[in-house]
Enzyme design. Sequence first.
Site, mmCIF file in Angstrom:
data_model
loop_
_atom_site.group_PDB
_atom_site.id
_atom_site.type_symbol
_atom_site.label_atom_id
_atom_site.label_comp_id
_atom_site.label_asym_id
_atom_site.label_seq_id
_atom_site.Cartn_x
_atom_site.Cartn_y
_atom_site.Cartn_z
ATOM 1 N N ASP A 161 -12.629 -9.829 4.884
ATOM 2 C CA ASP A 161 -12.404 -9.534 6.073
ATOM 3 C C ASP A 161 -13.863 -9.473 6.847
ATOM 4 O O ASP A 161 -14.457 -8.431 7.059
ATOM 5 C CB ASP A 161 -11.898 -8.312 6.211
ATOM 6 C CG ASP A 161 -10.485 -8.373 6.222
ATOM 7 O OD1 ASP A 161 -9.980 -9.479 5.604
ATOM 8 O OD2 ASP A 161 -9.509 -7.342 6.192
ATOM 9 N N HIS A 168 -10.080 -8.320 -2.445
ATOM 10 C CA HIS A 168 -9.596 -7.660 -1.192
ATOM 11 C C HIS A 168 -8.639 -6.510 -1.037
ATOM 12 O O HIS A 168 -9.048 -5.546 -0.549
ATOM 13 C CB HIS A 168 -9.299 -8.629 -0.007
ATOM 14 C CG HIS A 168 -9.394 -8.036 1.413
ATOM 15 N ND1 HIS A 168 -10.434 -7.643 1.956
ATOM 16 C CD2 HIS A 168 -8.450 -8.084 2.205
ATOM 17 C CE1 HIS A 168 -10.160 -7.273 3.213
ATOM 18 N NE2 HIS A 168 -9.010 -7.384 3.383
ATOM 19 N N HIS A 186 -1.536 -0.558 4.155
ATOM 20 C CA HIS A 186 -1.388 -1.568 3.138
ATOM 21 C C HIS A 186 -0.993 -1.032 1.847
ATOM 22 O O HIS A 186 -1.423 -1.400 0.804
ATOM 23 C CB HIS A 186 -2.821 -2.238 3.125
ATOM 24 C CG HIS A 186 -3.247 -2.703 4.208
ATOM 25 N ND1 HIS A 186 -2.497 -3.571 4.906
ATOM 26 C CD2 HIS A 186 -4.536 -2.290 4.886
ATOM 27 C CE1 HIS A 186 -3.268 -3.960 6.057
ATOM 28 N NE2 HIS A 186 -4.453 -3.114 6.126
ATOM 29 N N HIS A 205 -9.909 -3.849 2.735
ATOM 30 C CA HIS A 205 -8.775 -3.919 3.327
ATOM 31 C C HIS A 205 -8.213 -2.941 3.868
ATOM 32 O O HIS A 205 -7.704 -2.757 4.907
ATOM 33 C CB HIS A 205 -7.523 -4.362 2.247
ATOM 34 C CG HIS A 205 -6.293 -4.899 2.527
ATOM 35 N ND1 HIS A 205 -6.213 -5.715 4.027
ATOM 36 C CD2 HIS A 205 -5.068 -5.021 2.380
ATOM 37 C CE1 HIS A 205 -4.933 -6.284 4.225
ATOM 38 N NE2 HIS A 205 -4.419 -5.583 3.348
ATOM 39 N N HIS A 213 -9.155 0.569 5.694
ATOM 40 C CA HIS A 213 -10.234 0.779 6.436
ATOM 41 C C HIS A 213 -10.565 2.318 6.238
ATOM 42 O O HIS A 213 -10.707 3.309 7.196
ATOM 43 C CB HIS A 213 -10.053 0.689 7.945
ATOM 44 C CG HIS A 213 -9.732 -0.814 8.132
ATOM 45 N ND1 HIS A 213 -9.008 -1.411 9.415
ATOM 46 C CD2 HIS A 213 -10.085 -2.035 7.273
ATOM 47 C CE1 HIS A 213 -8.903 -2.462 9.079
ATOM 48 N NE2 HIS A 213 -9.584 -3.119 7.826
HETATM 49 FE FE LIG Z 1 -7.815 -6.723 5.085
#
Ligand SMILES: [Fe+2]
Length: 475
Positions: free
Chosen positions: A202, A324, A334, A361, A363
């Site tokens: 990212d 990731h 996620h 991924h 945060h």
């Molecule tokens: Fe991500």
Amino acid sequence: MGILGSYSSSPFWVFCLFVLLGFVLNAAVLCDGGKTSSFVRKIEKTVDMPIDSDVFQVPPGFNAPQQVHITQGDQVGKAVIVSWVTPNEAGSNTVLYWSENSKDKNKAEGKVYTYKFYNYTSGYIHHCTIRNLEFNTKYYYEVGIGQSERQFWFTTPPEIGPDVPYTFGLIGDLGQSFDSNSTLTHYELNPQKGQAVLFVGDLSYADNYPNHDNVRWDTWGRFIERSAAYQPWIWTAGNHEIDYAPEIGEKKPFKPYTHRYHVPYRASDSSEPFWYSIKRASAHIIVLASYSAYGKYTPQYKWLEQELPKVNRSETPWLIVLMHSPWYNSYNYHYMEGESMRVMYEPWFVQYKVDVVFAGHVHAYERSERVSNVAYNIVNGMCKPVSDQNAPVYITIGDGGNLEGLATNMTEPQPDYSAYREASFGHAIFDIKNRTHAYYNWHRNQDGYPVEADSFWFFNRYWHQIDDSTTTSHL
Ligand SMILES: [Fe+2]
């Protein structure tokens, strides 16, 4: 009055009692398994830096090279890929380079690429691989021509060897917000001085803009140049690199990413740039692709199956994996997205004693104990993560500072295997000392540059496989 009496009534004695009580309470928290940090940060909205910010400044001069960045260009660190963009015309593909001890300038010729994305046309993207460099040597290099020439430098890694110290920085999910700038500044000013960045995916978050405005890929390239032109950033593809947008006619995934960020995937016999490996100093680094097929019989599966037996721990004791999407993530963001890949590959990670897995991924920040969940088959019901000293530590470091903001909502209670978690932006350092020890620490952006908010001594799984747990867990 006796001695005890005089102390028991003094403020000093009361203070000591409080300190003691503090230790006991702290220990009680740790005994429950992991620690959820009580750090309270200032809640502010994450905002992207405006397009005219100084960090996005275009270098002066007609067609001056911009977005200069380097990455490792081969398997062992004797080659470097230099990449840059010229905005107006193709110009020169040449990189001039020389070692600090020599006045003879060498030349390498690269190639130039352009691409279109919806209504955006890229500048001229140059990639040039410089080969046959000496180890452990400072090189200067120049790109561009005439008055627009720009000069940078990098230092090649030491020759591969089991006790070669090396310091990696870790950044994920960076984006281009004010917080991203704070993360990069903290990394640059960290007194531990990272020598290469392991980036867990990212990058620009351009896809969050209308029509995935690729101008934000350009601003991001200019933003990171101040670090990435001087030390290699090792790339992992995240979901924001997919840029699959059939609604605006873009049906080919990863188009901007693969045009802009080249990696040496062929050197490790990979067929795609999304999964590959490099060796650097005393580390063997495997980069995996969360967003390319990884099921049985797929190219990535077959590649990893052949790659893991090639890892020579006598040469590179430290086995590091980048991906990731995290496999062990106790945030409500996620959640379980990495689960299907975990099911496919986790037995191999335990078998080959991977030291550490870094993912992004999510945060936020999280560090696990050594844990595995590989006993399950379809009938035995054994589907619980258990303590496993053959297993890696899993670290989520997706807290670079992107526009989407922090993941603050956590699953409760904190699972036993989760050693430390905190919703703050930051970066980390993985500092290899020798074949047995590496010192790891995580830095939050709110602190001063040297402050370590979380730290951990890694004991190498191949050479020094003793229990390095940090909590008394109930696993
Ligand atoms: Fe991500």
